[in-house]
Design a protein around this motif. Structure first.
Motif, PDB file in Angstrom:
ATOM      1  N   SER A 452     -35.123 -20.201  37.824  1.00 29.41           N
ATOM      2  CA  SER A 452     -34.228 -19.721  36.735  1.00 29.41           C
ATOM      3  C   SER A 452     -32.920 -20.046  37.171  1.00 29.41           C
ATOM      4  N   ARG A 453     -32.082 -20.621  36.297  1.00 28.84           N
ATOM      5  CA  ARG A 453     -30.830 -20.832  36.591  1.00 28.84           C
ATOM      6  C   ARG A 453     -30.728 -21.795  38.036  1.00 28.84           C
ATOM      7  N   SER A 454     -30.033 -21.360  39.122  1.00 27.87           N
ATOM      8  CA  SER A 454     -30.129 -22.146  40.316  1.00 27.87           C
ATOM      9  C   SER A 454     -30.930 -21.476  41.413  1.00 27.87           C
ATOM     10  N   ASN A 455     -31.517 -20.410  40.931  1.00 30.28           N
ATOM     11  CA  ASN A 455     -32.289 -19.850  42.192  1.00 30.28           C
ATOM     12  C   ASN A 455     -33.883 -19.968  42.118  1.00 30.28           C
ATOM     13  N   VAL A 456     -34.515 -19.912  42.993  1.00 31.28           N
ATOM     14  CA  VAL A 456     -35.968 -19.877  43.066  1.00 31.28           C
ATOM     15  C   VAL A 456     -36.400 -18.510  43.435  1.00 31.28           C
ATOM     16  N   TYR A 457     -37.549 -17.877  42.877  1.00 31.82           N
ATOM     17  CA  TYR A 457     -37.986 -16.641  43.464  1.00 31.82           C
ATOM     18  C   TYR A 457     -39.550 -16.536  43.603  1.00 31.82           C
ATOM     19  N   CYS A 458     -39.937 -15.811  44.516  1.00 35.60           N
ATOM     20  CA  CYS A 458     -41.464 -15.479  44.697  1.00 35.60           C
ATOM     21  C   CYS A 458     -41.657 -14.195  44.573  1.00 35.60           C
ATOM     22  N   ILE A 459     -42.752 -13.705  44.029  1.00 37.47           N
ATOM     23  CA  ILE A 459     -43.045 -12.262  43.633  1.00 37.47           C
ATOM     24  C   ILE A 459     -44.702 -12.274  43.766  1.00 37.47           C
ATOM     25  N   THR A 460     -45.317 -11.154  44.068  1.00 36.65           N
ATOM     26  CA  THR A 460     -46.594 -10.905  44.164  1.00 36.65           C
ATOM     27  C   THR A 460     -47.367 -10.894  42.643  1.00 36.65           C
ATOM     28  N   SER A 461     -48.586 -10.972  42.681  1.00 41.31           N
ATOM     29  CA  SER A 461     -49.046 -10.876  41.210  1.00 41.31           C
ATOM     30  C   SER A 461     -48.972  -9.787  40.468  1.00 41.31           C
ATOM     31  N   ASP A 462     -48.188  -8.645  40.998  1.00 40.28           N
ATOM     32  CA  ASP A 462     -47.940  -7.423  40.221  1.00 40.28           C
ATOM     33  C   ASP A 462     -46.356  -7.343  39.915  1.00 40.28           C
ATOM     34  N   GLY A 463     -45.603  -8.468  40.264  1.00 40.97           N
ATOM     35  CA  GLY A 463     -43.978  -8.467  40.068  1.00 40.97           C
ATOM     36  C   GLY A 463     -43.431  -7.979  41.179  1.00 40.97           C
ATOM     37  N   CYS A 464     -43.970  -7.590  42.435  1.00 36.01           N
ATOM     38  CA  CYS A 464     -43.042  -7.144  43.480  1.00 36.01           C
ATOM     39  C   CYS A 464     -42.508  -8.568  44.053  1.00 36.01           C
ATOM     40  N   PRO A 465     -41.061  -8.295  44.407  1.00 34.68           N
ATOM     41  CA  PRO A 465     -40.223  -9.465  44.911  1.00 34.68           C
ATOM     42  C   PRO A 465     -40.892  -9.594  46.401  1.00 34.68           C
ATOM     43  N   VAL A 466     -41.037 -11.022  46.642  1.00 34.10           N
ATOM     44  CA  VAL A 466     -41.370 -11.437  47.955  1.00 34.10           C
ATOM     45  C   VAL A 466     -40.099 -12.056  48.735  1.00 34.10           C
ATOM     46  N   PHE A 467     -39.554 -13.048  48.047  1.00 37.50           N
ATOM     47  CA  PHE A 467     -38.002 -13.416  48.421  1.00 37.50           C
ATOM     48  C   PHE A 467     -37.676 -14.362  47.334  1.00 37.50           C
ATOM     49  N   SER A 468     -36.370 -14.580  47.391  1.00 37.56           N
ATOM     50  CA  SER A 468     -35.269 -15.390  46.473  1.00 37.56           C
ATOM     51  C   SER A 468     -34.845 -16.463  47.411  1.00 37.56           C
ATOM     52  N   TYR A 469     -34.550 -17.578  46.921  1.00 35.50           N
ATOM     53  CA  TYR A 469     -33.982 -18.650  47.710  1.00 35.50           C
ATOM     54  C   TYR A 469     -33.011 -19.305  46.950  1.00 35.50           C
ATOM     55  N   VAL A 470     -31.726 -19.278  47.532  1.00 38.71           N
ATOM     56  CA  VAL A 470     -30.468 -19.942  46.880  1.00 38.71           C
ATOM     57  C   VAL A 470     -29.951 -20.856  47.921  1.00 38.71           C
ATOM     58  N   SER A 471     -29.323 -22.048  47.516  1.00 41.00           N
ATOM     59  CA  SER A 471     -29.042 -22.832  48.445  1.00 41.00           C
ATOM     60  C   SER A 471     -27.773 -23.737  47.521  1.00 41.00           C
ATOM     61  N   SER A 472     -26.724 -24.115  48.323  1.00 40.41           N
ATOM     62  CA  SER A 472     -25.646 -25.004  47.897  1.00 40.41           C
ATOM     63  C   SER A 472     -26.232 -26.541  47.058  1.00 40.41           C
ATOM     64  N   ASN A 473     -27.285 -26.869  47.924  1.00 40.54           N
ATOM     65  CA  ASN A 473     -28.075 -27.991  47.401  1.00 40.54           C
ATOM     66  C   ASN A 473     -29.082 -27.759  46.342  1.00 40.54           C
ATOM     67  N   VAL A 474     -29.343 -26.668  46.084  1.00 36.13           N
ATOM     68  CA  VAL A 474     -30.250 -26.749  44.688  1.00 36.13           C
ATOM     69  C   VAL A 474     -29.266 -26.078  43.554  1.00 36.13           C
ATOM     70  N   ARG A 475     -29.115 -26.995  42.562  1.00 40.09           N
ATOM     71  CA  ARG A 475     -28.288 -26.657  41.412  1.00 40.09           C
ATOM     72  C   ARG A 475     -28.803 -26.676  39.953  1.00 40.09           C
ATOM     73  N   TYR A 476     -30.306 -27.340  39.876  1.00 40.24           N
ATOM     74  CA  TYR A 476     -30.941 -27.222  38.897  1.00 40.24           C
ATOM     75  C   TYR A 476     -32.412 -27.247  39.195  1.00 40.24           C
ATOM     76  N   PRO A 477     -33.064 -26.181  39.677  1.00 40.52           N
ATOM     77  CA  PRO A 477     -34.721 -26.298  40.046  1.00 40.52           C
ATOM     78  C   PRO A 477     -35.423 -26.503  39.111  1.00 40.52           C
ATOM     79  N   ARG A 478     -36.460 -27.404  39.284  1.00 43.51           N
ATOM     80  CA  ARG A 478     -37.441 -27.418  38.207  1.00 43.51           C
ATOM     81  C   ARG A 478     -38.634 -26.779  38.744  1.00 43.51           C
ATOM     82  N   ASN A 479     -39.939 -27.414  38.773  1.00 40.93           N
ATOM     83  CA  ASN A 479     -41.086 -26.506  39.070  1.00 40.93           C
ATOM     84  C   ASN A 479     -41.403 -26.855  40.648  1.00 40.93           C
TER      85      ASN A 479
END
Length: 548
Positions: A452-479
């Motif tokens: 979403s936006r320029s971020n990549v997120y990882c959550i558990t199957s219940d919605g609890c956050p695992v990690f978020s990934y942000v980088s200057s080399n990531v401007r428009y992440p797709r799948n």
């Protein structure tokens, strides 16, 4: 380590059985020597233990392994080693932190080193217990699979026998029909021949009678009168001979018979152990362990020949269990199919513009999200047709993924969980401030990655956050996708690269390729030997070879 007989008595030529061992003297003692040892002033404070309680493997020797005649007297802190009087001048004369072993060993049982050794042994034993349980479970599973496969083989044999019996019955029925048809025709011909033989013999008998008993005038009249009859008989013989065929039946073996060479095959599938053992020292220092199998690079092989079919903004790609490559175009409102050799086969139109697509594991069904309408669409992969549309409440669906049990649909700020028929099960809200989730992906460990936006997120199957990934080399992440080792790959459209992460979100590498240009979506082949990328804003379907 301990001798069987009392060592002081043995020195006097006696052999009483030893019961105790003196730690300080390093001698075994019988009961009498034990009592004497306890009262003598020089040894009354020594530590005596029962021989039966001494471990089979233990090293309490004070002797230097290099200089066996000398005991350890010093400890070099700089090198963390024990030294005798010979070791010290030879190897440690320049060391500044050399102390006597008596001072170094003070309170050693309460030292951090002793505690670390105990914890390390406990950790290793716990890990070994887990691995041992894993072995037993694996053995039990193989035994169960052996039984299951034997039943499957028996069923396959029974099925093939029934198929062969059915084919035999059908073939014999056809043989009987053919035989009866031609035998009936031959019997009819035999009857016609018999009638003609009877008529011909009657005419012959009449002619012989005229020749032997009648006058010349009567013979002339008889011959003229019988010409019509003889011509009719001859004409029938001519017609019969022209219709007669020499019929024979032969059995031609089918070529497909050569394909029945076995009932199937037994496949051995080895997957990494689910228990990732991290060495104790590495665990102590919290050094992350990176999986050994990782994609290091990829090279462009070719672009798929669409045979005149134009692609416009391919935004979703998936691979079915039978290696059918499927991708969808949001602008053309079509779904495209390629075979296992990457050869384009056909396309179908969709009622709603498809955005993302995923093949449901273990089925012949794929499910697609819609870009502008609140519907998901179910696709029959084998028949290549839309099965049904299911409305998704609250918003248009964009990202979509599936496990063997559930379908996950991304909405604004939440993910909706459906069963494999599209029936609603539950919804969970996302804790991050999200606007729209373009893509989601269910990892092998059950976690969900989304962009979403320029971020990549990882959550558990219940919605609890695992990690978020942000980088200057990531401007428009797709799948995002994962490989068999659990590494996560993020495709970035603006930066023209692929970010490779660990399952915990740590960056491993950024993969670049000159042929990568504004990629919209990607996925691995089933064996991970290739990666398919919707290249050049989804106007080309490019195939790359992966290097591991």
């Amino acid at each position: 380590m301990a001798a069987k007989y009392c060592e002081p008595c043995t020195a006097r030529g006696l052999t009483p059985i030893a019961f105790r061992y003196c730690i300080e003297c390093e001698e075994t003692l019988c009961s009498e020597c034990t009592e004497a040892h306890k009262v003598q002033k020089i040894s009354r404070n020594h530590h005596l233990v029962e021989i039966s309680k001494i471990p089979k493997i233990i090293n309490l020797s004070y002797d230097c392994s290099k200089h066996h005649h000398l005991p350890f007297d010093y400890f070099c802190v700089d090198h963390d080693v024990l030294c005798c009087k010979e070791c010290w001048p030879q190897n440690h004369r320049a060391c500044k932190n050399v102390t006597s072993i008596d001072l170094a060993s003070k309170n050693s049982k309460q030292s951090q080193s002793f505690i670390d050794s105990e914890e390390q042994l406990s950790f290793v034993l716990e890990a070994l217990e887990i691995l041992n349980n894993n072995c037993r479970e694996n053995e039990s599973r193989i035994e169960q699979q052996d039984t299951k496969i034997r039943i499957q083989i028996a069923k396959m044999k029974e099925y093939i026998i029934k198929q062969l019996e059915f084919l035999e019955e059908s073939l014999l029925k056809h043989l009987t029909e053919m035989k009866n048809k031609h035998v009936t025709r031959l019997k009819r011909q035999e009857k016609d021949i018999g009638d003609l033989v009877t008529s011909s013999k009657a005419e012959k008998d009449a002619l012989e009678f005229v020749r032997d008993h009648c006058s010349e005038k009567q013979a002339f009249v008889s011959i003229q009168s019988s010409k019509v009859v003889l011509d009719e008989i001859e004409n029938k013989v001519k017609q019969l001979s022209e219709s007669f065929t020499d019929t024979s039946l032969t059995f031609v073996e089918s070529v497909s018979k050569e394909k029945i060479t076995d009932l199937g095959s037994i496949e051995l599938k080895e997957t990494p152990c689910s228990f990732p053992f991290v060495p104790y020292k590495q665990r102590q220092s919290q050094v992350p362990v990176v999986p050994t199998r990782q994609m290091s690079s990829f090279t462009h092989l070719y672009d798929i020949d669409m045979k005149g079919e134009g692609l416009k903004a391919v935004t979703g790609i998936t691979i079915s269990d039978n290696n059918t490559l499927i991708f969808c175009g949001v602008n053309t409102k079509k779904v495209y199919f390629c075979d296992a050799n990457d050869s384009y086969q056909s396309s179908i139109s969709c009622p709603y513009a498809p955005w993302d697509i995923v093949a449901i594991p273990g089925t012949t069904t794929a499910v697609m999200s819609s870009r502008f309408e609140p519907f998901i669409q179910f696709l029959d992969i084998e028949k290549r047709k839309i099965l049904k549309e299911v409305e998704v409440k609250n918003s248009e669906s964009v990202g979509i993924s599936a496990s063997k049990d559930d379908i996950f649909v991304a909405l604004e700020g939440q993910i909706q969980v459906l069963d494999l028929n599209g029936n609603f099960k539950r919804t969970f809200n996302l804790k991050q401030d999200q606007i729209r989730i373009l893509y989601i992906f269910v990892c092998s460990n059950g976690n969900i990655c989304y962009s979403s936006r320029s971020n990549v997120y990882c959550i558990t199957s219940d919605g609890c956050p695992v990690f978020s990934y942000v980088s200057s080399n990531v401007r428009y992440p797709r799948n995002t996708i994962t490989d068999n080792a659990g590494n996560i790959y993020v495709l970035d459209c603006d930066s023209n690269n692929i970010h490779k992460l660990t399952s915990t979100g740590t960056l491993i590498d950024i993969l670049l390729n000159d042929s990568l240009s504004s990629p919209f979506a990607f996925c691995f082949s089933k064996d991970s030997s290739k990666v398919y990328i919707a290249n050049k804003c989804g106007y080309k379907m490019s195939v790359f070879k992966t290097h591991w």
